[in-house]
Scaffold this active site. Structure first.
Site, PDB file in Angstrom:
ATOM      1  CD  GLU A 249      -3.041  -1.220   2.117  1.00 24.26           C
ATOM      2  OE1 GLU A 249      -2.865  -0.591   3.177  1.00 24.26           O
ATOM      3  OE2 GLU A 249      -4.076  -1.872   1.877  1.00 24.26           O
ATOM      4  CD  GLU A 344      -4.232  -6.116   2.811  1.00 25.62           C
ATOM      5  OE1 GLU A 344      -2.989  -6.133   2.777  1.00 25.62           O
ATOM      6  OE2 GLU A 344      -4.883  -5.213   3.382  1.00 25.62           O
TER       7      GLU A 344
END
Length: 490
Positions: A249, A344
């Site tokens: 991220e 994810e």
């Protein structure tokens, strides 16, 4: 894990499902979930015809009365009932599949290790063996993720000190994770492993903090060697890292740990440092760009459009805390020679089984596969009853596939069933084939290496839905309960 989406994600899940979230029934699941169940609930059969080719049916209902249980067999015939038809076309072939699974966080390892030796082995066999749900892909963190009990890297130094030669590099703090990976590899020696860092050592960062900041340009080369050392050290332990992403991220610097990495910085790091370092060290571990949300496909496209970085990059990885799953298809269509991955998606402690089952099956499993993903991963494998452990500032609502209840037992949560409906029936190197969708029935189909056809269907209607499965000019008539998932094997 991107915490800023926690409440909006739950609300969006409910909206997308089109049903009211149902209260969670606190019932314990056991290995009997996988046992044959000849009850024909949720499956109408084929009008009494039992002479055609059989269709094996496995079902999970949103109301939790049936969870990954085998149903009565349906059969193909030359006739079909009136109404909706889902057509499966084995002549249209798409991507091959690397696997389905979870992130094995340090926290997951910690709580699984609280089980008795017998219970721990039972759980690992259930998760990773062919007789269980056959999880075939794991993501792990390079150093700590936010679902570790503490923050660490593999080269932490006292404040003010640096280690540009990486002489203090050590995997010591991840020994429990390494041992569990060895245990898993005994069960499934071919499991694929993706590794990604949440943060480099803080002395490499411009803010000297585990949260946020960016990699100092003077440490790009050193950080590339950090990856090399990691892959080589894991290989020395008998653990092959199939792929890495440069940063988890990269546009979310508010987690603990975390780091901000722009698309330009990632492209520069890959082309000038990481790619050449892997090449020099004869490392064939894949480099996968991005590893963040579907709302910003311009990020991986910027990396792939860099003509020097592009040859080093295998593809792009995505999460879905923002954006639409079609972003994977958009990136694939612009770079069809590069792979896409789905790495994810969390289920929340405040979510409901029915709503999460519906949204995740439509998006994480079916949606990612129909948009060319080679894998589909839910977030953490396991946690305790308080949704820990986690770092200070880490995710407090992340609900694993498994809840560990002390040494004696565990419960299987919705993420277990989301993955199981694919992982148990779609092995590595299966290939996606064409399937139609209609009437709030989301579908994806595969041809397995053994020649079986697998069709996964999510019924998002609130009521039962009868439909035909058509394959090779023959049809099987089936009925699915409302808000349920079925896997059909024929």
């Amino acid at each position: 894990m991107k915490l800023q989406y926690s409440y909006s994600f739950v609300l969006r899940s409910a909206a997308l499902c089109g049903v009211a979230l149902l209260s969670f029934l606190n019932c314990s699941s056991t290995s009997s979930d996988l046992s044959n169940n000849t009850d024909n609930s949720g499956n109408s059969g084929n009008g009494g015809n039992t002479s055609g080719d059989p269709v094996q049916v496995w079902l999970t209902k949103g109301d939790q009365t049936v969870k990954l249980q085998q149903q009565g067999t349906s059969y193909f015939s030359g006739t079909s009932a009136a109404g909706t038809t889902i057509e499966v076309d084995g002549s249209q072939m798409f991507q091959t599949i690397d696997g389905f699974g979870y992130t094995l966080t340090g926290g997951s390892v910690q709580v699984i290790n609280q089980l008795s030796a017998a219970k721990k082995q039972e759980l690992l066999n259930d998760l990773f063996s062919a007789s269980g749900i056959g999880v075939s892909y794991l993501r792990i963190s390079i150093g700590a993720s936010d679902l570790n009990s503490e923050v660490f890297s593999y080269d932490d130094m006292p404040t003010g000190q640096t280690d540009p030669t990486l002489s203090q590099f050590s995997l010591t703090k991840d020994q429990a994770l390494i041992q569990m990976l060895k245990d898993i590899l005994i069960i499934n020696p071919n499991i694929k492993i993706l590794a990604t860092p949440w943060s480099p050592p803080v002395w490499m960062k411009d803010n000297g903090n585990t949260m946020g900041g960016s990699l100092k340009p003077e440490y790009y080369g050193v950080y590339a060697q950090y990856f090399v050392k990691y892959i080589q050290a894991m290989q020395a332990q008998g653990i092959r890292i199939d792929a890495i992403t440069p940063q988890n991220e990269p546009l979310h610097p508010g987690n603990n740990p975390s780091m901000y990495m722009s698309a330009g910085d990632q492209a520069a790091f890959i082309k000038n440092n990481l790619g050449p370092a892997f090449q020099t060290a004869n490392i064939n571990t894949k480099i996968i760009a991005y590893d963040h949300n579907c709302d910003n496909p311009t990020y991986p496209l910027a990396v792939l459009n860099d003509t020097t970085a592009n040859p080093y990059v295998d593809g792009s990885a995505f999460h879905l805390y923002a954006g639409d799953i079609s972003a994977l298809g958009t990136v694939h269509n612009l770079f069809p020679n590069k792979n896409v991955y789905f790495t994810e998606q969390w289920t929340s402690s405040t979510g409901a089984f029915s709503g999460d089952l519906d949204w995740h099956m439509k998006n994480v499993i079916i949606g990612s596969m129909r948009n060319w993903s080679k894998n589909a991963l839910e977030w953490n494998v396991a946690n305790d009853a308080s949704f820990g452990p986690h770092t200070p500032g880490g995710c407090t609502q992340c609900k694993g596939a498994i809840t560990i209840n002390g040494s004696a037992g565990y419960e299987k949560n919705v993420a277990y069933y989301i993955i199981a409906h694919a992982s148990k029936f779609v092995p590595v190197n299966s290939q996606r084939i064409a399937s139609t969708q209609a009437d709030n029935l989301s579908t994806v189909a595969f041809k397995t290496p053994a020649g079986k056809t697998v069709l996964i269907v999510q019924n998002s209607n609130s009521s039962d839905k009868a439909f035909n499965i058509k394959y090779n000019q023959k049809t099987a008539s089936v009925t699915m309960p409302g808000i349920s998932t079925a896997t059909y094997i024929f």
